[in-house]
Every structure is written in C-alpha cells, then in structure tokens.
Design an enzyme around this catalytic site. Structure first.
Site, short mmCIF file in Angstrom:
data_model
loop_
_atom_site.label_atom_id
_atom_site.label_comp_id
_atom_site.label_asym_id
_atom_site.label_seq_id
_atom_site.Cartn_x
_atom_site.Cartn_y
_atom_site.Cartn_z
N GLU A 123 0.89 -1.18 0.00
CA GLU A 123 0.00 0.00 0.00
C GLU A 123 0.92 1.22 0.00
O GLU A 123 1.51 1.54 1.03
CB GLU A 123 -0.88 0.00 1.26
N CYS B 216 -2.29 8.95 2.66
CA CYS B 216 -1.97 8.43 1.32
C CYS B 216 -3.03 8.86 0.32
O CYS B 216 -2.73 9.20 -0.80
CB CYS B 216 -1.85 6.91 1.37
P1 NAD Z 1 8.62 4.72 4.50
O1 NAD Z 1 8.55 3.92 3.27
O2 NAD Z 1 9.79 5.59 4.75
O3 NAD Z 1 8.53 3.78 5.80
C1 NAD Z 1 7.45 2.90 6.05
C2 NAD Z 1 7.90 1.78 6.97
O4 NAD Z 1 8.88 1.00 6.28
C3 NAD Z 1 8.56 2.21 8.28
O5 NAD Z 1 8.14 1.32 9.30
C4 NAD Z 1 10.04 2.04 7.98
O6 NAD Z 1 10.83 1.81 9.16
C5 NAD Z 1 10.02 0.80 7.10
N1 NAD Z 1 11.18 0.65 6.21
C6 NAD Z 1 12.04 1.59 5.76
N2 NAD Z 1 12.96 1.05 4.94
C7 NAD Z 1 12.66 -0.26 4.84
C8 NAD Z 1 13.21 -1.35 4.09
N3 NAD Z 1 14.27 -1.20 3.30
N4 NAD Z 1 12.62 -2.56 4.19
C9 NAD Z 1 11.52 -2.74 4.97
N5 NAD Z 1 10.96 -1.75 5.70
C10 NAD Z 1 11.51 -0.53 5.63
O7 NAD Z 1 7.25 5.53 4.51
P2 NAD Z 1 6.80 6.67 5.51
O8 NAD Z 1 7.57 7.90 5.18
O9 NAD Z 1 6.81 6.13 6.91
O10 NAD Z 1 5.26 6.86 5.11
C11 NAD Z 1 4.80 7.78 4.17
C12 NAD Z 1 4.42 7.09 2.88
O11 NAD Z 1 3.48 6.05 3.13
C13 NAD Z 1 3.73 8.03 1.91
O12 NAD Z 1 4.25 7.84 0.61
C14 NAD Z 1 2.28 7.58 1.95
O13 NAD Z 1 1.54 7.90 0.81
C15 NAD Z 1 2.42 6.12 2.16
N6 NAD Z 1 1.19 5.55 2.70
C16 NAD Z 1 0.42 4.71 1.91
C17 NAD Z 1 -0.80 4.21 2.38
C18 NAD Z 1 -1.69 3.32 1.54
O14 NAD Z 1 -2.59 2.68 2.09
N7 NAD Z 1 -1.51 3.24 0.24
C19 NAD Z 1 -1.23 4.58 3.64
C20 NAD Z 1 -0.44 5.44 4.40
C21 NAD Z 1 0.77 5.91 3.92
#
Ligand code: NAD
Length: 472
Positions: free
Chosen positions: A245, A279
């Site tokens: 997502e 999102c």
């Molecule tokens: P991010 O991708 O930086 O981090 C998300 C999670 O992934 C965190 O828990 C982080 O620690 C972990 N992570 C980071 N690197 C990783 C790796 N290499 N492998 C596995 N896990 C890893 O995202 P963010 O900045 O926390 O969130 C914002 C983003 O999330 C925005 O782009 C937003 O649109 C998206 N989002 C999408 C939805 C949806 O349902 N489509 C919902 C909410 C947020």
C-alpha cells in the site's frame, strides 16, 4: 487495563520484553523527545518469528467464528482505551486528538467489519468421475510494516486480515511513531494466545530484516513507493507474498455545476486532514474554469479558518508535520512552488520548534512543477484550471501514482463516467477518502500491489489449494 505510565516493552511470545538499546520518540508539536522505547534487533526478531510459528499450529486450527470472537474482544478493548490511546497517538504523531480518537474507533469498527466477510471453500466439480474442491490455507506468519501517518489504522487492516484468516503476525511500526502500537500490543497480550501477535519497534533496518527472514511468509507493507520497491525486491529472495500500500497523488476533478462553497469545505478537509499526511488525501485539484476563481477563494477562506497548534489543544484543527525530514520536504516543495506560482497561505504557524506548516493553496502551477508531479504529504496543494474535461482526465492520469481520485458534480451519471476514466484503485464521486471493511482499497500503477479490506484483502493472506479426487 493497560498502565499508560509504565515503561514501553516489545511483545514477543506473549511476554513483555525490554532491550538495552532505546529509541527516542519526538513530539512533533514541540520538536522535543518526550518518550523512549525498546528497539528490536536480530535476536528479538528471531524470537518473535519462533513464537509466531509455534502459535500458528493451534491458531490456524480454530474456526473463522472463533478467531472473529478474539478480534471482537480486541476491538472492544481498543474502544475501552480510546481516550489514553488517542492522547498518546496525538503526542507522537501530531494530529488533533479528535482525529486520533476517530482513528482508534475506526480501527475497531473496521476490524469487526472484516470478520463479517465469509470465506468458504468451493466445490468446482462433483460428478461421477471427479471431485474437485478449492480451499484456502493460511500462509503462516505475516510481517506487517507500517508508516508514521496513521499507525493504528494502517496496522489494523493487515493485522485483522492476517489473524482472521488463521495467520500469526509480527507488527513493526515506524520508528517515528512506535508508542501507540506498543500499547496496543499490551492490550492484545491479554486477549490473544501467546505468539499469535508480536510487536517489535525498530528502525528501517528491522523492516529490511523482516522482509528477508525465511520464517516469515507474507509481508504487508504500507509506506512510500521507493521503500515498497526495496521491500518487493527483498521478498523475492524467499518468494514471500506481498501486499504493498504505497503513496498517492490523488486528483480531484471539479466540474462546472458544483455548489462551490460546499465542495470547497469538503475538498479542503480531504486535502489537509492530518496535515495532508494521508496516502489518499486530495493532492491536486483540477477545477473547471467557470468555477476556478470562486473555488480558489473559498479554499483560501477555509485555510484562514484553520487553527494550527498542538493536537492536544481541543481548538486545534491542524497539527504539525510528523517529523523533521518530512517538514523539510514540505517546506522545500513550497519554496519551489513559490518560484513558479502564487502561494495563498492560511493562518501563521505557532512559534516554537514544532514542525508546523501553514495550510497553503497554490495557483499558477502546471504538471511540470514538483508540487503537482510529486506526493507532497503536507497541507500545501495546487489548484489547476481546465476548460475541457477530457484534458483534465488526461492531466490527472499523467503520473506513475494510481491510488485514488475523485470527481465532483451534481450530474452523477456524468461524474461517474469521468471517474471511470481515472487510472486509480478507487475513483470516488462527490466524496474522497472513504474506506469500508467490505470494499477493497489499494493502488493501481506504482501506488501498490494488492488490496486491503474486503474478500480480496483477506485472500491475500491465504494460499489457494485444490483437492482433486479421481472417483473411478
Ligand atoms: P517509509 O517507506 O519511509 O517507511 C514505512 C515503513 O517501512 C517504516 O516502518 C520504515 O521503518 C520501514 N522501512 C524503511 N525502509 C525499509 C526497508 N528497506 N525494508 C523494509 N521496511 C523498511 O514511509 P513513511 O515515510 O513512513 O510513510 C509515508 C508514505 O506512506 C507516503 O508515501 C504515503 O503515501 C504512504 N502511505 C500509503 C498508504 C496506503 O494505504 N496506500 C497509507 C499510508 C501511507
């Protein structure tokens, strides 16, 4: 009852676990550290995987109704702790406390709603010669990785899907917002059998460890597109099932026949709720030239009514940006927009070190500008003008994102026809940001793979198995 004054602990195999290493958690309204929690490393992850695998045998043997009863108890416990959980969520995430309460109540409602969905095996063929049945088996252990914008809601969808379908789970919240998830872990400890659900706080490297771990069968990842691609690449090593997502750049197309004042209120909320860190927030508005000026004026009036401040203050309508990195990014996009368009700002930001950005409506931009082309994830958004609706549709689709979009008009048939042309997972008419337990939600294009909620979302935690019997 959970003691909200006790030190935070991880949840592994039904037991609270402390670690020497600690993570600082910052309140974005002040910019200062206000709490600490343990950080899991490889040892804690191995222990959690082993506990989840042990618990899986008995958990998968329960019926859907039995697992639904556990989830109902969990939902009731969430509701019973709504107030302290909401205050904690606001402290670590920043959103106004009313929005935090909504997030927790919504989590409870969605989780119960998903357990009303029936999943049955299906007899495909039953004749004199053959009997063929399609059944569904739980995958095993699901790793659930969540972002910082809605840590409760974004854990609940995948968590309920995993547990209801007979899987065990390990949740890893964002290092920016681990606390509410850890407290929810304490609630779950009293409800679920040991090991069925484990909660590990940790940094990005812990997320990467989950995606590579051979004892984990499925990853549900919610976060940015860039990280989603890394997650998918890492999961390929063990061919884990993935649900992604990811980010969005939702367009709202406003046709010429709308009630401008009414639509402006709804669009402003959909673009700035949780300070735009959603999102499926409205991230670009395309307005027909006949209503463009009036809509911009009404949106600017809404921005001037907003009250920025600490989310714990009941008069606040807009909290801070959740973390410094995102705060800098939104300010950079705003500075870039100021070079090419006109900024119309709402009320000034409060003094102090909080990560506040004033709600801002930007006019005079085009698709080549960063604020239009990229996901801003903040309360600063562009309004673009169109005269031909086909042009608006093609500009809305001119992106690698495909999460959602909306069309606004009194003519429902026309709006529905326009909505059907958007290249997105969800196209709303006269609404935006609506999800339901029995309606699939997820992204087209680079906004994701798979769906959450509904039968489709649940099936993503199950492996289809065919039983084929030759009778003669
Ligand atoms: P991010 O991708 O930086 O981090 C998300 C999670 O992934 C965190 O828990 C982080 O620690 C972990 N992570 C980071 N690197 C990783 C790796 N290499 N492998 C596995 N896990 C890893 O995202 P963010 O900045 O926390 O969130 C914002 C983003 O999330 C925005 O782009 C937003 O649109 C998206 N989002 C999408 C939805 C949806 O349902 N489509 C919902 C909410 C947020």
């Amino acid at each position: 009852m959970v003691d909200f004054t006790a030190p935070y602990t991880l949840l592994i195999g039904g037991r609270p676990v402390e670690t020497a290493a600690q993570l600082d958690v910052i309140n974005p309204a002040t910019g200062r550290v206000f709490a600490h929690c343990p950080i899991a490393g490889a040892t804690e992850l191995d222990d959690a995987v082993a506990a989840a695998r042990r618990a899986f045998k008995a958990w998968k043997a329960l019926s859907f109704a039995e697992r639904a009863a556990y989830i109902a108890r969990f939902a009731a416990a969430l509701e019973a702790h709504q107030e302290p959980l909401a205050r904690l969520l606001t402290q670590e995430q920043g959103k106004p406390v009313g929005q935090s309460k909504d997030e927790i109540t919504r989590g409870a409602t969605l989780s119960v709603g998903m357990t009303k969905i029936e999943l049955r095996s299906e007899v495909i063929l039953d004749n004199a010669e053959r009997y063929v049945e399609l059944r569904y088996l739980p995958l095993g252990v699901a790793g659930i990785i969540t972002p910082w914008n809605a840590p409760v809601n974004l854990a609940i969808g995948p968590l309920t899907s995993a547990l209801y379908t007979g899987n065990c789970a390990i949740i890893k919240p964002s290092p920016f917002t681990p606390l509410t998830t850890l407290r929810i872990g304490e609630l779950m400890r009293d409800i679920f059998p040991a090991g069925v659900i484990n909660v590990l706080a940790g940094g990005d490297e812990l997320g990467a460890m989950l995606t590579a771990h051979p004892g984990i069968d499925k990853i549900s990842f919610t976060g940015s597109v860039a990280t989603g691609k890394k997650v998918m690449a890492s999961c390929a090593g063990t061919l884990k099932r993935v649900t992604l997502e990811l980010g969005g750049n939702d367009a709202a197309i406003v046709l010429e026949d709308v009630d401008v004042a009414d639509v402006a209120k709804k669009l402003f909320f959909a673009a700035t709720v949780n300070s735009g860190q959603v999102c499926m927030a409205v991230k670009r508005i395309y307005a027909h030239e006949k209503v463009y000026e009036a809509l911009c004026a009404a949106l600017i009036a809404e921005a001037k009514k907003a009250r920025l401040g600490d989310g714990l203050d009941p008069t606040t309508t807009l909290g801070p940006i959740q973390n410094r990195r995102q705060f800098e990014r939104v300010r950079e996009l705003k500075a870039d927009a100021a070079r090419h368009g006109q900024l119309n700002e709402g009320e000034p930001v409060p003094s102090g070190d909080g990560f506040f950005v004033a709600p801002t409506i930007v006019t005079g931009l085009s698709e080549s500008d960063r604020l239009v082309a990229e996901e801003q994830f903040g309360p600063v958004f562009p309004v673009l003008r169109f005269s031909d609706v086909n042009d608006a549709i093609s500009r809305a689709n001119q992106t690698r994102f495909g999460l959602a979009g909306s069309v606004w008009s009194k003519d429902l048939a026309r709006a529905q026809a326009v909505a059907a042309q958007l290249e997105v997972g969800t196209a709303w008419v006269n609404q935006h940001r609506i999800t339901m337990a029995n309606v699939p939600f997820g992204g087209a294009k680079e906004s994701g793979i798979g769906r959450t909620y509904s039968r489709l979302g649940l099936e993503a935690y199950l492996e289809p198995q065919v039983i084929s019997v030759l009778k003669t």
